[in-house]
Every structure is written in structure tokens, then in C-alpha cells.
Design a protein around this motif. Structure first.
Motif, PDB file in Angstrom:
ATOM      1  N   ARG A 214     -68.860 -37.836  60.086  1.00  9.44           N
ATOM      2  CA  ARG A 214     -69.478 -37.109  59.382  1.00  9.44           C
ATOM      3  C   ARG A 214     -68.631 -38.129  57.686  1.00  9.44           C
ATOM      4  O   ARG A 214     -68.002 -38.924  58.040  1.00  9.44           O
ATOM      5  CB  ARG A 214     -68.608 -36.275  58.748  1.00  9.44           C
ATOM      6  CG  ARG A 214     -67.471 -34.956  58.645  1.00  9.44           C
ATOM      7  CD  ARG A 214     -67.144 -34.033  57.861  1.00  9.44           C
ATOM      8  NE  ARG A 214     -65.911 -33.478  57.975  1.00  9.44           N
ATOM      9  CZ  ARG A 214     -65.372 -32.783  57.643  1.00  9.44           C
ATOM     10  NH1 ARG A 214     -66.246 -31.655  56.959  1.00  9.44           N
ATOM     11  NH2 ARG A 214     -64.304 -32.408  57.441  1.00  9.44           N
ATOM     12  N   ILE A 215     -69.465 -38.047  57.071  1.00  8.99           N
ATOM     13  CA  ILE A 215     -69.808 -39.065  55.772  1.00  8.99           C
ATOM     14  C   ILE A 215     -69.302 -37.725  54.951  1.00  8.99           C
ATOM     15  O   ILE A 215     -69.175 -36.685  54.259  1.00  8.99           O
ATOM     16  CB  ILE A 215     -70.467 -39.601  55.499  1.00  8.99           C
ATOM     17  CG1 ILE A 215     -70.547 -40.998  56.616  1.00  8.99           C
ATOM     18  CG2 ILE A 215     -70.455 -40.373  53.788  1.00  8.99           C
ATOM     19  CD1 ILE A 215     -72.720 -41.651  55.989  1.00  8.99           C
ATOM     20  N   VAL A 216     -67.776 -37.869  53.937  1.00 11.24           N
ATOM     21  CA  VAL A 216     -68.188 -37.351  52.472  1.00 11.24           C
ATOM     22  C   VAL A 216     -68.090 -37.321  52.156  1.00 11.24           C
ATOM     23  O   VAL A 216     -68.220 -38.394  51.413  1.00 11.24           O
ATOM     24  CB  VAL A 216     -66.496 -36.593  52.784  1.00 11.24           C
ATOM     25  CG1 VAL A 216     -66.375 -35.514  51.726  1.00 11.24           C
ATOM     26  CG2 VAL A 216     -65.732 -35.884  54.267  1.00 11.24           C
ATOM     27  N   GLU A 224     -64.649 -31.362  43.669  1.00 16.87           N
ATOM     28  CA  GLU A 224     -64.896 -31.342  44.947  1.00 16.87           C
ATOM     29  C   GLU A 224     -65.292 -32.305  44.929  1.00 16.87           C
ATOM     30  O   GLU A 224     -66.207 -32.504  44.706  1.00 16.87           O
ATOM     31  CB  GLU A 224     -64.698 -29.928  44.658  1.00 16.87           C
ATOM     32  CG  GLU A 224     -66.587 -29.389  44.503  1.00 16.87           C
ATOM     33  CD  GLU A 224     -66.523 -27.564  44.590  1.00 16.87           C
ATOM     34  OE1 GLU A 224     -67.652 -27.095  44.272  1.00 16.87           O
ATOM     35  OE2 GLU A 224     -65.166 -27.046  44.897  1.00 16.87           O
ATOM     36  N   ALA A 225     -65.648 -32.136  46.992  1.00 17.38           N
ATOM     37  CA  ALA A 225     -66.252 -33.014  47.758  1.00 17.38           C
ATOM     38  C   ALA A 225     -67.898 -32.231  47.578  1.00 17.38           C
ATOM     39  O   ALA A 225     -67.623 -30.295  47.561  1.00 17.38           O
ATOM     40  CB  ALA A 225     -66.070 -32.767  49.307  1.00 17.38           C
ATOM     41  N   VAL A 226     -69.102 -32.581  47.318  1.00 20.62           N
ATOM     42  CA  VAL A 226     -70.105 -32.764  46.885  1.00 20.62           C
ATOM     43  C   VAL A 226     -70.912 -32.299  48.145  1.00 20.62           C
ATOM     44  O   VAL A 226     -71.993 -31.808  47.825  1.00 20.62           O
ATOM     45  CB  VAL A 226     -70.880 -33.335  45.752  1.00 20.62           C
ATOM     46  CG1 VAL A 226     -69.659 -33.012  44.379  1.00 20.62           C
ATOM     47  CG2 VAL A 226     -70.982 -34.366  45.941  1.00 20.62           C
ATOM     48  N   ALA A 227     -71.431 -33.192  49.093  1.00 22.08           N
ATOM     49  CA  ALA A 227     -71.327 -33.195  50.268  1.00 22.08           C
ATOM     50  C   ALA A 227     -70.914 -33.746  51.887  1.00 22.08           C
ATOM     51  O   ALA A 227     -70.297 -34.662  51.858  1.00 22.08           O
ATOM     52  CB  ALA A 227     -73.144 -33.857  50.673  1.00 22.08           C
ATOM     53  N   ASN A 261     -80.221 -41.316  56.830  1.00 22.84           N
ATOM     54  CA  ASN A 261     -80.718 -40.629  55.538  1.00 22.84           C
ATOM     55  C   ASN A 261     -80.044 -39.453  54.274  1.00 22.84           C
ATOM     56  O   ASN A 261     -78.829 -37.992  54.382  1.00 22.84           O
ATOM     57  CB  ASN A 261     -81.175 -40.280  55.527  1.00 22.84           C
ATOM     58  CG  ASN A 261     -82.538 -40.168  55.001  1.00 22.84           C
ATOM     59  OD1 ASN A 261     -82.304 -39.626  53.761  1.00 22.84           O
ATOM     60  ND2 ASN A 261     -83.965 -40.111  54.930  1.00 22.84           N
ATOM     61  N   LEU A 262     -78.929 -40.032  53.609  1.00 25.25           N
ATOM     62  CA  LEU A 262     -78.636 -39.625  52.538  1.00 25.25           C
ATOM     63  C   LEU A 262     -79.250 -38.609  51.801  1.00 25.25           C
ATOM     64  O   LEU A 262     -78.779 -37.193  51.208  1.00 25.25           O
ATOM     65  CB  LEU A 262     -77.879 -40.476  51.627  1.00 25.25           C
ATOM     66  CG  LEU A 262     -76.812 -41.148  52.361  1.00 25.25           C
ATOM     67  CD1 LEU A 262     -76.069 -42.212  51.259  1.00 25.25           C
ATOM     68  CD2 LEU A 262     -75.280 -40.936  52.563  1.00 25.25           C
TER      69      LEU A 262
END
Length: 351
Positions: A214-216, A224-227, A261-262
Motif C-alpha cells: 500500500r501507499i499511505v 494522522e494518515a488520511v488515506a 488511481n489516487l
């Protein structure tokens, strides 16, 4: 980079495969856009031992590079100032001692430049921190601790932030590029954060998670991490499309590039490039990718829209890619140069 630059070819490097590459959209959208030419290696230059990563300073027209050799205690390490036309070493700066008994130094690995403040930011992976140097003098300005196994760093000049990934702690840490003060520290449970890329327009930051496919995604405005976005197994490096809507990761486990695709957080496609796919950079002019395949000893030029791949053969262990205008700079860790020096490649991307 000036269009008048040219460099006499010094070492011919074989082209293993030259697939036709076309990046044009349907004719109605880009009726006159020319097909890019195949990439070619312009030169191969012995540079230094222990080459690791590079970053380009537009302000100074200099390619900065890090070099570190061996495992702790690391005694051979340098921050290098290179001529982007010839890869000649214009200056070398030795990091400070951290242990007088062993001779260990504050070894440098990841790198980015801050042209606004005329500084260079590096990761000191073995020393669990980040350091800052002057571009003008090479002076060591600061060491910023508590970034466990710091891997990569990226500078957001617009928002005065430098983001560094911590593999050991699964954290990303942001520092103020004016004061060097820590501004933000975000932990992601179970993560091993490695490569990092910045969307300059939005300030969004994307880090690969070597422990999970995954990409964080992070924001300069959130704590905090948003996605989370999908990637391949062993995702280690990440680059973005020019519009910031697509991410590309190199996946060491299966030697591929993931196209993500982000906007929809979906994996669009996976493209094989070569064993040990390690570093990726985006050619913003054409949309093509340049990938260093460490185990395969190749550099792949990839059209992510068609899946076409052109492979350029290098010496062993190509390690990092930086693209400046029409040139890709690749470092290897082959020791194949004179006196065991590692090599730097200038690759003409054929615009």
C-alpha cells in the motif's frame, strides 16, 4: 536544464529491448503531439564509492548526491556536488564524526534540496536522524534525531516542510525548513514507511509501506494518515504523475511497477520491469517512467498508459533515478568504474 547542453558519448550501453513507445492520447485530443523517441544512454561516468541517491538544485544548477559504504560503523561517507553535464565531482563534504573510537561518521543516504533556503536535506539512516547542509558552503547545519531508520526525505518549499520517512517506527516526521524544528510526527500501525513523494500543488505526501502492499497518504493539515491506496508487494519507491492524480510504485518482491488511481484508490495496472525494481521517477514532459531494476541490472523506460517497456542495460545494482528536463540520472552500486568507483549514467529521454 539548458537545451544547449551536450555531452560526448563516453561509454556505449547496449539496449536490451526497444519497444515502440507512444504516449499520445487519441488524435482528437492531441492531434500534433509527436511520438517520443527511444531513450539512449549518453554517458557512463565513474563517480564515487557507495553512491546512493541524487537530487537536483535548479537554483545552483547542481546535482547533489549521497555516498556511504559498508555497514556500521560507517567510516566512508560523503555529500557530493556534481556537474549535471559531466557528473564531475565539483565538491565533496565529509559528514561529522559520531564516534571517535570507531571513526564512524553521520552517514548520508536519502536526499532532497531546498532551493528556497539554499540547503540540502539528507537522511542518516544508520544514526536514526536527518541532517541539513548548506548548498553554498557544504557546512553541516543541523542533525535532527529520533527518526528511526530514516529512509527518504522530500522538501515542500511552498509550505516550509521537510518530510522524512522512518522505517523502524512506521512514522513520517515533518520539520520546519526555516527553523529545523519538528512540526509533525505521524505513526501508522504496522507500517514500514520507505519512499516518499510530494504533490507540490496540494501539499499531499505519499509514502510506500514496505511491510504492506500500500501507499499511505498524509496531509500537512492533519495529524494522522488520511488515506490508504493499493500498491504491489514490497513497494519501496513512489513517484507521481504531473497532475498528481496517479501514483507509481516500484515493487521489489515481483519486479513490477504499480499504476494507482489516487482519486478512486484503485490499482489500474501492474507492469513488469525487472527483478528488484527499486527506484522510480516520472518524466513530466511525456508521462513516461524511468525505473532502476537493481537485481536485473537494467533501467526501464515505461509508458504507463500502454505498458510498453524499453530496457537499457547497466552495470549491476542500479540504485536511484532523478529526472531533470530531458535527462534521467541513474546511480549504481556496481564498483565497476576505475579504482572500484560506482557509476553515474546520463540518459537522454528522447523528447
Amino acid at each position: 536544464m539548458s537545451s544547449t547542453r551536450h555531452l560526448r558519448l563516453t561509454v556505449a550501453v547496449a539496449v536490451a529491448a526497444a519497444a515502440g513507445l507512444t504516449l499520445t492520447s487519441p488524435a482528437s485530443a492531441h492531434p500534433h503531439k509527436p511520438k517520443p523517441k527511444p531513450a539512449t544512454v549518453e554517458s557512463t561516468t565513474p563517480v564515487w564509492k557507495g553512491l546512493y541517491q541524487t537530487a537536483y538544485s535548479e537554483r545552483n544548477d547542481v546535482l547533489w548526491a549521497t555516498a556511504s559504504t559498508g555497514r556500521p560503523p560507517v567510516t566512508q561517507t560523503a555529500l557530493l556536488k556534481l556537474d549535471p553535464d559531466t557528473l564531475e565531482v565539483l565538491g565533496s563534504f565529509t559528514p561529522p564524526l559520531v564516534n571517535e573510537t570507531t571513526g564512524a561518521r553521520e552517514a548520508v543516504y536519502g536526499i532532497d534540496v531546498d532551493d528556497e533556503n539554499n540547503t540540502v536535506w539528507v537522511t542518516n539512516t544508520r544514526d536514526n536522524g536527518v541532517a541539513v547542509y548548506s548548498q553554498r558552503t557544504g557546512e553541516h547545519l543541523a542533525f535532527l534525531p529520533n527518526v528511526g531508520h530514516a529512509r527518504e526525505v522530500v522538501v515542500d518549499e511552498k509550505r516550509d516542510l521537510a518530510w522524512a520517512t522512518s522505517y523502524d517506527k512506521g512514522e513520517i516526521v515533518a520539520f520546519d525548513t526555516d527553523t529545523f524544528a519538528e512540526k509533525k510526527r505521524i505513526a501508522v500501525e504496522g507500517a514500514g514507511l520507505m519512499g516518499v513523494a510530494l504533490d507540490e500543488r496540494t501539499g499531499k505526501v505519499y509514502a510506500t509501506d514496505l511491510n504492506n502492499p500500500r501507499i499511505v497518504q498524509f496531509s500537512p493539515y492533519k495529524d494522522e494518515a488520511v488515506a490508504f491506496h493499493p500498491a504491489g508487494a514490497g513497494a519501496i519507491s513512489v513517484s507521481l504523475s504531473r497532475n498528481g492524480r496517479t501514483a507509481y510504485t516500484t515493487n521489489q518482491t515481483d519486479g513490477t511497477v504499480s499504476v494507482v488511481n489516487l482519486s478512486t484508490s484503485t490499482l489500474k495496472t501492474t507492469i513488469p520491469t525487472g527483478a528488484g525494481a527499486l527506484s522510480v521517477a516520472t518524466d513530466e514532459r511525456t508521462g513516461r517512467l524511468v525505473v532502476a531494476n537493481r537485481v536485473a541490472a537494467t533501467v526501464s523506460v515505461v509508458d504507463p498508459r500502454t505498458g510498453a517497456v524499453q530496457d537499457l542495460v547497466t552495470q549491476k545494482n542500479p540504485n536511484h533515478v532523478t529526472i531533470v528536463d530531458d535527462t534521467a540520472y541513474v546511480l549504481d552500486k556496481s564498483g565497476a568504474g576505475a579504482e572500484g568507483l560506482d557509476l553515474g549514467y546520463r540518459i537522454d529521454l528522447g523528447h
